[in-house]
Design a protein around this motif. Structure first.
Motif, PDB file in Angstrom:
ATOM      1  N   TYR A  36      40.089  37.810  29.290  1.00 59.87           N
ATOM      2  CA  TYR A  36      40.575  37.493  30.639  1.00 59.87           C
ATOM      3  C   TYR A  36      41.470  36.248  30.612  1.00 59.87           C
ATOM      4  O   TYR A  36      42.502  36.193  31.274  1.00 59.87           O
ATOM      5  CB  TYR A  36      39.406  37.267  31.608  1.00 59.87           C
ATOM      6  N   THR A  37      41.070  35.251  29.833  1.00 64.84           N
ATOM      7  CA  THR A  37      41.842  34.016  29.738  1.00 64.84           C
ATOM      8  C   THR A  37      43.224  34.273  29.147  1.00 64.84           C
ATOM      9  O   THR A  37      44.229  33.727  29.606  1.00 64.84           O
ATOM     10  CB  THR A  37      41.091  32.980  28.878  1.00 64.84           C
ATOM     11  N   LEU A  38      43.301  35.134  28.138  1.00 61.39           N
ATOM     12  CA  LEU A  38      44.573  35.436  27.465  1.00 61.39           C
ATOM     13  C   LEU A  38      45.347  36.560  28.141  1.00 61.39           C
ATOM     14  O   LEU A  38      46.477  36.859  27.751  1.00 61.39           O
ATOM     15  CB  LEU A  38      44.312  35.805  25.997  1.00 61.39           C
ATOM     16  N   ARG A  39      44.739  37.180  29.141  1.00 61.94           N
ATOM     17  CA  ARG A  39      45.318  38.335  29.809  1.00 61.94           C
ATOM     18  C   ARG A  39      46.746  38.146  30.321  1.00 61.94           C
ATOM     19  O   ARG A  39      47.554  39.070  30.216  1.00 61.94           O
ATOM     20  CB  ARG A  39      44.383  38.735  30.965  1.00 61.94           C
ATOM     21  N   PRO A  40      47.134  36.958  30.851  1.00 59.76           N
ATOM     22  CA  PRO A  40      48.516  36.820  31.324  1.00 59.76           C
ATOM     23  C   PRO A  40      49.559  37.079  30.233  1.00 59.76           C
ATOM     24  O   PRO A  40      50.658  37.526  30.516  1.00 59.76           O
ATOM     25  CB  PRO A  40      48.596  35.351  31.790  1.00 59.76           C
ATOM     26  N   PHE A  41      49.188  36.807  28.968  1.00 60.88           N
ATOM     27  CA  PHE A  41      50.125  37.033  27.861  1.00 60.88           C
ATOM     28  C   PHE A  41      50.075  38.477  27.371  1.00 60.88           C
ATOM     29  O   PHE A  41      50.980  38.940  26.696  1.00 60.88           O
ATOM     30  CB  PHE A  41      49.811  36.086  26.691  1.00 60.88           C
ATOM     31  N   LEU A  42      49.004  39.183  27.706  1.00 59.50           N
ATOM     32  CA  LEU A  42      48.843  40.579  27.286  1.00 59.50           C
ATOM     33  C   LEU A  42      49.398  41.551  28.313  1.00 59.50           C
ATOM     34  O   LEU A  42      49.440  42.750  28.080  1.00 59.50           O
ATOM     35  CB  LEU A  42      47.352  40.889  27.056  1.00 59.50           C
ATOM     36  N   THR A  66      33.365  36.857  35.633  1.00 59.35           N
ATOM     37  CA  THR A  66      34.729  36.960  36.154  1.00 59.35           C
ATOM     38  C   THR A  66      35.184  35.650  36.789  1.00 59.35           C
ATOM     39  O   THR A  66      36.358  35.294  36.689  1.00 59.35           O
ATOM     40  CB  THR A  66      34.843  38.131  37.147  1.00 59.35           C
ATOM     41  N   ILE A  67      34.279  34.934  37.442  1.00 63.71           N
ATOM     42  CA  ILE A  67      34.636  33.618  37.982  1.00 63.71           C
ATOM     43  C   ILE A  67      35.162  32.731  36.852  1.00 63.71           C
ATOM     44  O   ILE A  67      36.204  32.084  36.988  1.00 63.71           O
ATOM     45  CB  ILE A  67      33.429  32.951  38.684  1.00 63.71           C
ATOM     46  N   ILE A  68      34.472  32.729  35.726  1.00 61.28           N
ATOM     47  CA  ILE A  68      34.888  31.897  34.589  1.00 61.28           C
ATOM     48  C   ILE A  68      36.220  32.390  34.033  1.00 61.28           C
ATOM     49  O   ILE A  68      37.174  31.623  33.876  1.00 61.28           O
ATOM     50  CB  ILE A  68      33.806  31.897  33.483  1.00 61.28           C
ATOM     51  N   GLY A  69      36.299  33.692  33.748  1.00 62.37           N
ATOM     52  CA  GLY A  69      37.497  34.252  33.123  1.00 62.37           C
ATOM     53  C   GLY A  69      38.726  34.199  34.007  1.00 62.37           C
ATOM     54  O   GLY A  69      39.817  33.845  33.546  1.00 62.37           O
ATOM     55  N   GLU A  70      38.555  34.513  35.282  1.00 62.32           N
ATOM     56  CA  GLU A  70      39.712  34.561  36.186  1.00 62.32           C
ATOM     57  C   GLU A  70      40.268  33.161  36.455  1.00 62.32           C
ATOM     58  O   GLU A  70      41.484  32.965  36.508  1.00 62.32           O
ATOM     59  CB  GLU A  70      39.325  35.252  37.496  1.00 62.32           C
TER      60      GLU A  70
END
Length: 198
Positions: A36-42, A66-70
């Motif tokens: 989730y953390t890297l999702r913007p680059f994926l 999801t609170i943490i990851g988002e």
């Protein structure tokens, strides 16, 4: 994977639960948060990951992870935009844009909060705010509070598949309540701000 597995839609939650048990809950949760953390680059849609957490971890743990990851994802994207694009925007900004930016910086928390409550596209808001004069503190607080209703709504939606039949209606109702609450809260804050500046 689903098509190749020959599993029915009703069997998927049980299969996922079995896989999760073998993989380990905390390993799966850590992997989910990192993805989730890297999702913007994926370039992977945030909504799909949010819904999938309810399916994978159930509604309550799904909300927590999801609170943490988002939030991590939002702050990473904001920081990248701020680091690589803010100076360029500052140099190129015309006088009319600079005035708008000053107002935005003075009211950054409320602006980010409303953008999040309205559930506007996640990544454009992340990157766009990073290019503006909004402080990282206002952005982080506005995001943390503002994503909550939508986050809960979509995790509960995903949790419907993994819940027993007696809980599905409650989860669906909860999902709708949080979606509507977020939108109504955004409208109320917007009206309040407009009347305060009028």
């Amino acid at each position: 994977i689903w098509q190749q597995s020959n599993l029915s839609l009703q069997e998927i939650p049980f299969w996922l639960e079995d896989q999760l048990e073998h993989f380990g809950l905390w390993k799966a949760a850590s992997l989910y948060i990192v993805i989730y953390t890297l999702r913007p680059f994926l370039l992977f849609p945030a909504t799909l990951l949010t819904v999938s957490s309810g399916l994978l971890f159930g509604p309550w743990l799904g909300i927590l992870f999801t609170i943490i990851g988002e939030n991590a994802s939002a702050n990473v994207a904001f920081s990248v935009a701020r680091w690589f694009g803010r100076d360029w925007v500052k140099k190129k900004a015309e006088i009319s844009l600079q005035k708008w930016e000053q107002r935005l910086a003075a009211n950054g928390l409320v602006t980010v909060l409303v953008l999040r409550l309205l559930m506007l596209p996640f990544d454009p808001v992340n990157y766009g705010c990073g290019l503006t004069a909004v402080s990282h503190r206002d952005y982080a607080i506005g995001t943390f509070i503002g994503i909550f209703p939508g986050l809960v709504a979509f995790v509960l939606l995903g949790g419907i598949a993994s819940a027993g039949a007696q809980h599905r209606l409650w989860l669906l109702g909860g999902s709708v309540v949080f979606l509507v609450f977020g939108i109504l809260l955004a409208r109320w804050i917007g009206r309040r701000e407009n009347s305060a500046t009028a």
